[in-house]
Motif scaffolding. Structure first.
Motif, PDB file in Angstrom:
ATOM      1  N   ARG A 124       2.046   0.422  -2.650  1.00  0.00           N
ATOM      2  CA  ARG A 124       2.851  -0.399  -2.185  1.00  0.00           C
ATOM      3  C   ARG A 124       2.124  -1.827  -2.630  1.00  0.00           C
ATOM      4  O   ARG A 124       2.775  -2.831  -2.864  1.00  0.00           O
ATOM      5  CB  ARG A 124       3.099  -0.424  -0.691  1.00  0.00           C
ATOM      6  CG  ARG A 124       4.198   0.550  -0.124  1.00  0.00           C
ATOM      7  CD  ARG A 124       4.302   0.703   1.229  1.00  0.00           C
ATOM      8  NE  ARG A 124       4.790  -0.848   1.873  1.00  0.00           N
ATOM      9  CZ  ARG A 124       6.271  -1.132   1.576  1.00  0.00           C
ATOM     10  NH1 ARG A 124       6.879  -0.127   1.136  1.00  0.00           N
ATOM     11  NH2 ARG A 124       6.545  -1.977   2.375  1.00  0.00           N
ATOM     12  N   GLU A 125       0.852  -2.057  -2.302  1.00  0.00           N
ATOM     13  CA  GLU A 125       0.198  -2.973  -2.768  1.00  0.00           C
ATOM     14  C   GLU A 125       0.255  -3.445  -4.220  1.00  0.00           C
ATOM     15  O   GLU A 125       0.602  -4.423  -4.766  1.00  0.00           O
ATOM     16  CB  GLU A 125      -1.397  -2.928  -2.400  1.00  0.00           C
ATOM     17  CG  GLU A 125      -1.646  -2.988  -1.001  1.00  0.00           C
ATOM     18  CD  GLU A 125      -1.344  -1.710  -0.081  1.00  0.00           C
ATOM     19  OE1 GLU A 125      -0.876  -0.563  -0.829  1.00  0.00           O
ATOM     20  OE2 GLU A 125      -1.621  -1.493   1.136  1.00  0.00           O
ATOM     21  N   SER A 126       0.355  -2.417  -5.055  1.00  0.00           N
ATOM     22  CA  SER A 126       0.333  -2.656  -6.510  1.00  0.00           C
ATOM     23  C   SER A 126       1.518  -3.067  -6.927  1.00  0.00           C
ATOM     24  O   SER A 126       1.490  -4.127  -7.800  1.00  0.00           O
ATOM     25  CB  SER A 126       0.033  -1.148  -6.970  1.00  0.00           C
ATOM     26  OG  SER A 126      -1.342  -0.838  -6.927  1.00  0.00           O
ATOM     27  N   VAL A 127       2.781  -2.698  -6.282  1.00  0.00           N
ATOM     28  CA  VAL A 127       4.168  -2.916  -6.784  1.00  0.00           C
ATOM     29  C   VAL A 127       4.201  -4.489  -6.379  1.00  0.00           C
ATOM     30  O   VAL A 127       4.796  -5.482  -6.967  1.00  0.00           O
ATOM     31  CB  VAL A 127       5.161  -2.143  -6.126  1.00  0.00           C
ATOM     32  CG1 VAL A 127       6.384  -2.809  -6.410  1.00  0.00           C
ATOM     33  CG2 VAL A 127       5.059  -0.767  -6.742  1.00  0.00           C
ATOM     34  N   PHE A 128       3.944  -4.869  -5.010  1.00  0.00           N
ATOM     35  CA  PHE A 128       3.891  -6.242  -4.550  1.00  0.00           C
ATOM     36  C   PHE A 128       3.226  -7.081  -5.249  1.00  0.00           C
ATOM     37  O   PHE A 128       3.674  -8.205  -5.749  1.00  0.00           O
ATOM     38  CB  PHE A 128       3.718  -6.424  -3.081  1.00  0.00           C
ATOM     39  CG  PHE A 128       4.663  -5.874  -2.150  1.00  0.00           C
ATOM     40  CD1 PHE A 128       6.034  -6.646  -2.121  1.00  0.00           C
ATOM     41  CD2 PHE A 128       4.428  -4.991  -1.303  1.00  0.00           C
ATOM     42  CE1 PHE A 128       6.978  -6.374  -1.329  1.00  0.00           C
ATOM     43  CE2 PHE A 128       5.653  -4.594  -0.336  1.00  0.00           C
ATOM     44  CZ  PHE A 128       6.689  -5.084  -0.590  1.00  0.00           C
ATOM     45  N   THR A 129       2.073  -6.760  -5.804  1.00  0.00           N
ATOM     46  CA  THR A 129       1.251  -7.724  -6.912  1.00  0.00           C
ATOM     47  C   THR A 129       1.886  -7.816  -8.276  1.00  0.00           C
ATOM     48  O   THR A 129       1.906  -8.912  -8.719  1.00  0.00           O
ATOM     49  CB  THR A 129      -0.325  -6.983  -6.954  1.00  0.00           C
ATOM     50  OG1 THR A 129      -0.719  -6.953  -5.499  1.00  0.00           O
ATOM     51  CG2 THR A 129      -0.913  -7.952  -7.887  1.00  0.00           C
TER      52      THR A 129
END
Length: 205
Positions: free
Chosen positions: A84-89
């Motif tokens: 999730r953090e990777s996609v939002f970044t």
């Protein structure tokens, strides 16, 4: 285009006004740059149940500035650490990923703009206008039928007047014949002749 065995979106036509695209339960594994080229105003994209395995596969979606909801349920990429953090970044324009924002707040049940609620309102208003037009037509038909009934009643009254006139003429003719018969009888009496009908009566006697 849900569950239609799509392998790619390469044949997608140019859809400048498209806001919401459903591509779940297919076999898409890449080639998402086509979406940026042909659906530039996309706001909602559902890729759940496809063959997307790497975060890098999603990089072409950076070119969709209005994209704020992306669904990747049941894709292998969701199993990656810090998914999730990777996609939002990678996609800072996103508000919701798999139905939740970056703070794990759930998305609303529906987005009126994406779901086309405005179009439904226009359609309902159109139906109301059609109903009003149908009501007006029904009233006109009823008025026409009442006018026809009035015309028929008027014709019947005229026929009644005509019948009375015919009866009066027949009565006048009968009265005229009676007067002529009496006048003739008086003339015969003055001349000393008998009415042929009286002679016939004498002969019978």
């Amino acid at each position: 285009m849900i569950n239609v065995n799509l392998l790619s979106v390469s044949n997608l036509p140019k859809l400048n006004k498209l806001r919401k695209l459903e591509l779940s339960d297919n076999r898409i594994s890449g080639g998402l740059e086509v979406l940026a080229e042909r659906t530039p105003n996309l706001t909602h994209l559902n890729l759940s149940g496809n063959k997307i395995k790497d975060i890098n596969t999603l990089e072409p979606l950076k070119k969709l500035p209005n994209l704020h909801s992306l669904d990747l349920f049941n894709c292998e990429v969701t199993m990656l650490i810090n998914y999730r953090e990777s996609v939002f970044t990678l996609l800072p324009q996103l508000t919701y990923l798999d139905g939740f924002d970056a703070d794990d707040q759930e998305a609303p049940d529906s987005d009126p703009e994406a779901d086309g609620d405005g179009l439904e309102d226009e359609y309902e208003n159109g139906e109301e206008d059609d109903d009003e037009e149908e009501d007006d037509l029904d009233e006109e038909v009823i008025d026409d039928e009442e006018d026809e009934d009035d015309d028929l009643e008027g014709e019947e009254e005229e026929d009644g007047v005509d019948d009375d006139g015919v009866d009066d003429e027949e009565d006048e003719e009968e009265d005229g014949e009676d007067e002529r018969g009496e006048k003739r009888k008086r003339n015969l009496e003055d001349e000393g002749e008998e009415d042929p009908e009286d002679e016939e009566d004498d002969e019978d006697d």
